[in-house]
Design a protein around this motif. Structure first.
Motif, PDB file in Angstrom:
ATOM      1  N   LEU A   1       0.853  -1.187   0.000  1.00 56.23           N
ATOM      2  CA  LEU A   1       0.000   0.000   0.000  1.00 56.23           C
ATOM      3  C   LEU A   1       0.888   1.237   0.000  1.00 56.23           C
ATOM      4  CD1 LEU A   1      -1.823  -2.342   1.054  1.00 56.23           C
ATOM      5  CD2 LEU A   1      -3.051  -0.621   2.376  1.00 56.23           C
ATOM      6  N   ARG A   2       0.538   2.227  -0.807  1.00 59.57           N
ATOM      7  CA  ARG A   2       1.394   3.403  -0.946  1.00 59.57           C
ATOM      8  C   ARG A   2       0.584   4.678  -1.172  1.00 59.57           C
ATOM      9  NH1 ARG A   2       4.367   0.030   0.536  1.00 59.57           N
ATOM     10  NH2 ARG A   2       6.360  -0.666  -0.336  1.00 59.57           N
ATOM     11  N   THR A   3       1.047   5.778  -0.565  1.00 61.81           N
ATOM     12  CA  THR A   3       0.635   7.117  -0.982  1.00 61.81           C
ATOM     13  C   THR A   3       1.797   7.825  -1.661  1.00 61.81           C
ATOM     14  OG1 THR A   3       1.326   8.259   1.058  1.00 61.81           O
ATOM     15  CG2 THR A   3      -0.894   7.295   1.032  1.00 61.81           C
ATOM     16  N   ASN A   4       3.024   7.347  -1.389  1.00 60.46           N
ATOM     17  CA  ASN A   4       4.262   7.951  -1.877  1.00 60.46           C
ATOM     18  C   ASN A   4       4.471   9.374  -1.350  1.00 60.46           C
ATOM     19  OD1 ASN A   4       5.274   5.726  -3.443  1.00 60.46           O
ATOM     20  ND2 ASN A   4       3.555   6.101  -4.839  1.00 60.46           N
TER      21      ASN A   4
ATOM     22  N   ARG B   1       5.718   1.519   6.219  1.00 66.87           N
ATOM     23  CA  ARG B   1       5.341   0.479   5.251  1.00 66.87           C
ATOM     24  C   ARG B   1       6.394   0.352   4.149  1.00 66.87           C
ATOM     25  NH1 ARG B   1       0.155  -1.810   4.570  1.00 66.87           N
ATOM     26  NH2 ARG B   1      -0.872  -0.167   5.757  1.00 66.87           N
ATOM     27  N   GLN B   2       6.890   1.483   3.666  1.00 64.54           N
ATOM     28  CA  GLN B   2       7.907   1.411   2.622  1.00 64.54           C
ATOM     29  C   GLN B   2       9.194   0.760   3.139  1.00 64.54           C
ATOM     30  OE1 GLN B   2       8.653   4.548  -0.120  1.00 64.54           O
ATOM     31  NE2 GLN B   2       6.663   5.525   0.175  1.00 64.54           N
ATOM     32  N   LEU B   3       9.578   1.086   4.364  1.00 69.60           N
ATOM     33  CA  LEU B   3      10.807   0.525   4.926  1.00 69.60           C
ATOM     34  C   LEU B   3      10.666  -0.970   5.196  1.00 69.60           C
ATOM     35  CD1 LEU B   3      11.615   3.518   7.271  1.00 69.60           C
ATOM     36  CD2 LEU B   3      12.969   2.806   5.292  1.00 69.60           C
ATOM     37  N   ILE B   4       9.497  -1.396   5.639  1.00 68.56           N
ATOM     38  CA  ILE B   4       9.274  -2.842   5.792  1.00 68.56           C
ATOM     39  C   ILE B   4       9.412  -3.528   4.432  1.00 68.56           C
ATOM     40  CG2 ILE B   4       7.620  -4.644   6.430  1.00 68.56           C
ATOM     41  CD1 ILE B   4       6.348  -2.531   8.341  1.00 68.56           C
ATOM     42  N   GLY B   5       8.906  -2.869   3.390  1.00 70.18           N
ATOM     43  CA  GLY B   5       9.007  -3.443   2.053  1.00 70.18           C
ATOM     44  C   GLY B   5      10.436  -3.674   1.608  1.00 70.18           C
ATOM     45  N   VAL B   6      11.345  -2.802   2.031  1.00 70.87           N
ATOM     46  CA  VAL B   6      12.764  -2.975   1.699  1.00 70.87           C
ATOM     47  C   VAL B   6      13.328  -4.214   2.385  1.00 70.87           C
ATOM     48  CG1 VAL B   6      15.066  -1.942   1.941  1.00 70.87           C
ATOM     49  CG2 VAL B   6      13.108  -0.510   1.303  1.00 70.87           C
ATOM     50  N   LEU B   7      12.855  -4.505   3.590  1.00 71.71           N
ATOM     51  CA  LEU B   7      13.411  -5.587   4.394  1.00 71.71           C
ATOM     52  C   LEU B   7      12.730  -6.933   4.171  1.00 71.71           C
ATOM     53  CD1 LEU B   7      13.594  -3.582   7.755  1.00 71.71           C
ATOM     54  CD2 LEU B   7      15.513  -4.108   6.232  1.00 71.71           C
ATOM     55  N   ALA B   8      11.504  -6.924   3.678  1.00 68.13           N
ATOM     56  CA  ALA B   8      10.705  -8.152   3.630  1.00 68.13           C
ATOM     57  C   ALA B   8      11.201  -9.126   2.563  1.00 68.13           C
ATOM     58  CB  ALA B   8       9.245  -7.809   3.382  1.00 68.13           C
ATOM     59  N   ASP B   9      11.044 -10.407   2.876  1.00 67.44           N
ATOM     60  CA  ASP B   9      11.364 -11.488   1.938  1.00 67.44           C
ATOM     61  C   ASP B   9      10.119 -12.000   1.230  1.00 67.44           C
ATOM     62  OD1 ASP B   9      14.345 -12.055   2.728  1.00 67.44           O
ATOM     63  OD2 ASP B   9      13.253 -11.897   4.616  1.00 67.44           O
ATOM     64  N   LEU B  10       8.968 -11.878   1.881  1.00 70.77           N
ATOM     65  CA  LEU B  10       7.685 -12.232   1.278  1.00 70.77           C
ATOM     66  C   LEU B  10       6.737 -11.050   1.453  1.00 70.77           C
ATOM     67  CD1 LEU B  10       6.989 -15.910   2.443  1.00 70.77           C
ATOM     68  CD2 LEU B  10       7.595 -15.139   0.137  1.00 70.77           C
ATOM     69  N   HIS B  11       6.040 -10.703   0.374  1.00 74.42           N
ATOM     70  CA  HIS B  11       5.121  -9.572   0.384  1.00 74.42           C
ATOM     71  C   HIS B  11       3.710 -10.098   0.098  1.00 74.42           C
ATOM     72  CE1 HIS B  11       8.696  -6.921  -0.095  1.00 74.42           C
ATOM     73  NE2 HIS B  11       9.111  -7.888  -0.892  1.00 74.42           N
ATOM     74  N   PHE B  12       2.854 -10.094   1.115  1.00 69.47           N
ATOM     75  CA  PHE B  12       1.476 -10.529   0.934  1.00 69.47           C
ATOM     76  C   PHE B  12       0.635  -9.299   0.596  1.00 69.47           C
ATOM     77  CE2 PHE B  12       3.076 -13.861   3.951  1.00 69.47           C
ATOM     78  CZ  PHE B  12       3.098 -14.888   3.014  1.00 69.47           C
ATOM     79  N   ALA B  13       0.458  -9.067  -0.702  1.00 66.38           N
ATOM     80  CA  ALA B  13      -0.228  -7.870  -1.193  1.00 66.38           C
ATOM     81  C   ALA B  13      -1.738  -8.117  -1.219  1.00 66.38           C
ATOM     82  CB  ALA B  13       0.271  -7.520  -2.593  1.00 66.38           C
ATOM     83  N   PRO B  14      -2.537  -7.190  -0.694  1.00 60.81           N
ATOM     84  CA  PRO B  14      -3.982  -7.425  -0.675  1.00 60.81           C
ATOM     85  C   PRO B  14      -4.665  -7.252  -2.022  1.00 60.81           C
ATOM     86  CG  PRO B  14      -3.460  -5.317   0.331  1.00 60.81           C
ATOM     87  CD  PRO B  14      -2.152  -5.995   0.076  1.00 60.81           C
ATOM     88  N   THR B  15      -4.076  -6.469  -2.930  1.00 64.10           N
ATOM     89  CA  THR B  15      -4.713  -6.195  -4.219  1.00 64.10           C
ATOM     90  C   THR B  15      -3.672  -6.200  -5.334  1.00 64.10           C
ATOM     91  OG1 THR B  15      -4.381  -3.796  -4.078  1.00 64.10           O
ATOM     92  CG2 THR B  15      -6.409  -4.685  -3.089  1.00 64.10           C
ATOM     93  N   ASN B  16      -4.164  -6.224  -6.554  1.00 61.06           N
ATOM     94  CA  ASN B  16      -3.260  -6.154  -7.699  1.00 61.06           C
ATOM     95  C   ASN B  16      -2.551  -4.806  -7.778  1.00 61.06           C
ATOM     96  OD1 ASN B  16      -3.505  -8.756  -8.943  1.00 61.06           O
ATOM     97  ND2 ASN B  16      -5.573  -8.194  -9.595  1.00 61.06           N
ATOM     98  N   GLN B  17      -3.225  -3.736  -7.326  1.00 61.33           N
ATOM     99  CA  GLN B  17      -2.577  -2.434  -7.303  1.00 61.33           C
ATOM    100  C   GLN B  17      -1.398  -2.438  -6.338  1.00 61.33           C
ATOM    101  OE1 GLN B  17      -3.123   0.642  -9.080  1.00 61.33           O
ATOM    102  NE2 GLN B  17      -1.105   0.857  -8.122  1.00 61.33           N
ATOM    103  N   ALA B  18      -1.573  -3.067  -5.182  1.00 64.15           N
ATOM    104  CA  ALA B  18      -0.470  -3.177  -4.221  1.00 64.15           C
ATOM    105  C   ALA B  18       0.676  -3.990  -4.822  1.00 64.15           C
ATOM    106  CB  ALA B  18      -0.961  -3.820  -2.933  1.00 64.15           C
ATOM    107  N   LYS B  19       0.351  -5.044  -5.549  1.00 63.22           N
ATOM    108  CA  LYS B  19       1.377  -5.834  -6.233  1.00 63.22           C
ATOM    109  C   LYS B  19       2.136  -4.978  -7.237  1.00 63.22           C
ATOM    110  CE  LYS B  19       1.905  -9.697  -9.493  1.00 63.22           C
ATOM    111  NZ  LYS B  19       1.184 -10.782 -10.235  1.00 63.22           N
ATOM    112  N   GLN B  20       1.419  -4.175  -8.006  1.00 60.69           N
ATOM    113  CA  GLN B  20       2.057  -3.329  -8.999  1.00 60.69           C
ATOM    114  C   GLN B  20       2.986  -2.318  -8.337  1.00 60.69           C
ATOM    115  OE1 GLN B  20       1.906  -3.831 -12.270  1.00 60.69           O
ATOM    116  NE2 GLN B  20       3.398  -2.185 -12.539  1.00 60.69           N
ATOM    117  N   ASN B  21       2.562  -1.770  -7.212  1.00 56.49           N
ATOM    118  CA  ASN B  21       3.419  -0.835  -6.475  1.00 56.49           C
ATOM    119  C   ASN B  21       4.747  -1.493  -6.105  1.00 56.49           C
ATOM    120  OD1 ASN B  21       1.359   1.066  -6.534  1.00 56.49           O
ATOM    121  ND2 ASN B  21       0.643   0.593  -4.467  1.00 56.49           N
ATOM    122  N   LEU B  22       4.677  -2.714  -5.643  1.00 55.19           N
ATOM    123  CA  LEU B  22       5.886  -3.442  -5.238  1.00 55.19           C
ATOM    124  C   LEU B  22       6.772  -3.748  -6.437  1.00 55.19           C
ATOM    125  CD1 LEU B  22       4.124  -5.787  -2.687  1.00 55.19           C
ATOM    126  CD2 LEU B  22       5.876  -4.100  -2.100  1.00 55.19           C
ATOM    127  N   LEU B  23       6.171  -4.134  -7.549  1.00 56.57           N
ATOM    128  CA  LEU B  23       6.954  -4.414  -8.758  1.00 56.57           C
ATOM    129  C   LEU B  23       7.667  -3.157  -9.247  1.00 56.57           C
ATOM    130  CD1 LEU B  23       4.471  -6.721 -10.712  1.00 56.57           C
ATOM    131  CD2 LEU B  23       6.639  -7.404  -9.645  1.00 56.57           C
TER     132      LEU B  23
END
Length: 373
Positions: free
Chosen positions: A121-124, A136-158
């Protein structure tokens, strides 16, 4: 045996982690341990009791007038010893709290795998919401698995360069929790009283740090304006425990008979109040997912949202924190039945109630891979 430690500290985290923990407990070849930081003590305990979750460790770090720095350092100091003692294969954190970020950082320092529930999830805008967006962004840097709730959240991570194979679209576990808490036969004296008077119930929640001060004053003054303009509404406000919010709410709204300043509700009461509301005014995050699942329109009193899917399909509308705008947009929903029906009936983009199963299946896959290694 593969060991997973779930770590959380606030009521929203507990609600959304509870279905995952219950699902993990079904698999006896995974050892599941629970650590709570008690970042928010009273609200957390209500959820633990309802979902019958007994923590293995309670850090109990909550202090009067605690700061973000104080919370962060307290968690890191207490958690490090437990991670050294337990030696988990993976920690499971949720969302965007200081507990989640600090736990992920501590695990990283000990080269323990981090799995992030509700990732992407992002507002940027790192100051909106504050400090949640940066967490949330900093956890994303550290995480090994990302359980994204939506396709938009997946796209943000990609777009941030996260490997595709580490991202799993699961839906949101808040929907899983709602299926365990909402009851069509639910009754409460306050709801019964509002119904008997044939009035519409507006549920108000307000607690965001970035709204402290003038914005919170605007929210409460707008609420006052609405109650004075519409004889057929009553506002229910479960007041956050923060003393600043309690004091201001009492000052601005305390003399209005159709504004009910009540203590925080436990999870089953809150979800059922939500389901029986006419509409919701909020600066919260999770309610933006929960209310659309119950057919309740949401006006979000923030300038940004990390949940744009609801805005896109029409279940949510961003209205900011200007007094006049809040009054105008709420009035539109109260006056225009067709507009109300469109928001209330828009499709829910946040999941089908199976998110916990998808999350646990991926953890099982990681456990199996670890055994084969």
């Amino acid at each position: 045996m593969y060991k997973v430690i779930a770590i959380f500290g606030t009521r929203p985290e507990a609600i959304k982690m509870a279905p995952v923990i219950q699902e993990l407990k079904k698999h006896h070849h995974i050892e599941t341990k629970i650590i709570v930081t008690a970042q928010h003590r009273e609200m957390l305990d209500q959820v633990l009791e309802y979902f019958d979750i007994v923590p293995d460790y309670d850090l109990n770090i909550m202090k009067v007038n605690q700061t973000l720095v104080g919370v962060t350092t307290a968690i890191m100091q207490e958690l490090e010893a437990l991670l050294i003692q337990e030696k988990p294969n993976m920690i499971l954190v949720h969302g965007d709290t200081t507990t989640a970020f600090t736990s992920a950082m501590t695990a990283y320092y000990h080269q323990i795998s981090v799995a992030h529930v509700e990732a992407g999830l992002r507002t940027n805008n790192k100051y909106s919401p504050f400090p949640e967006e940066a967490n949330r962004q900093l956890i994303g840097v550290l995480a090994d698995l990302h359980f994204a709730p939506t396709n938009q959240a997946k796209q943000n991570l990609l777009e941030e360069g996260k490997p595709l194979e580490t991202i799993i679209v699961t839906g949101n576990t808040s929907i899983d929790a709602l299926m365990k808490t909402v009851n069509d036969d639910y009754r409460h004296p306050l709801i019964d009283s509002i119904r008997q008077k044939q009035r519409r119930m507006i549920l108000l929640t307000a607690h965001r740090r970035e709204n402290f001060g003038e914005s919170m004053q605007n929210i409460f003054m707008a609420t006052r304006d609405l109650v004075e303009a519409y004889d057929d509404i009553e506002v229910v406000f479960p007041v956050h425990l923060n003393p600043l919010i309690k004091q201001l709410a009492k000052q601005v709204l305390g003399d209005l008979s159709r504004v009910h300043l009540i203590p925080p509700l436990d999870v089953i009461d809150f979800h059922n109040f939500l389901g029986q509301s006419y509409l919701v005014l909020t600066d919260s995050g999770g309610i933006q997912e929960e209310a659309p699942s119950l057919g309740v329109p949401v006006l979000v009193m923030r300038d940004t949202t990390e949940r744009p899917e609801g805005v896109e399909v029409g279940t949510l509308k961003l209205v900011g924190c200007h007094r006049e705008t809040i009054v105008a947009e709420t009035s539109r929903l109260l006056d225009d039945l067709e507009l109300y029906k469109r928001m209330a009936s828009a499709s829910n983009p946040y999941g089908d109630g199976q998110a916990s199963i998808r999350i646990v299946n991926k953890i099982l896959e990681s456990a199996l891979s670890n055994q084969n290694d």
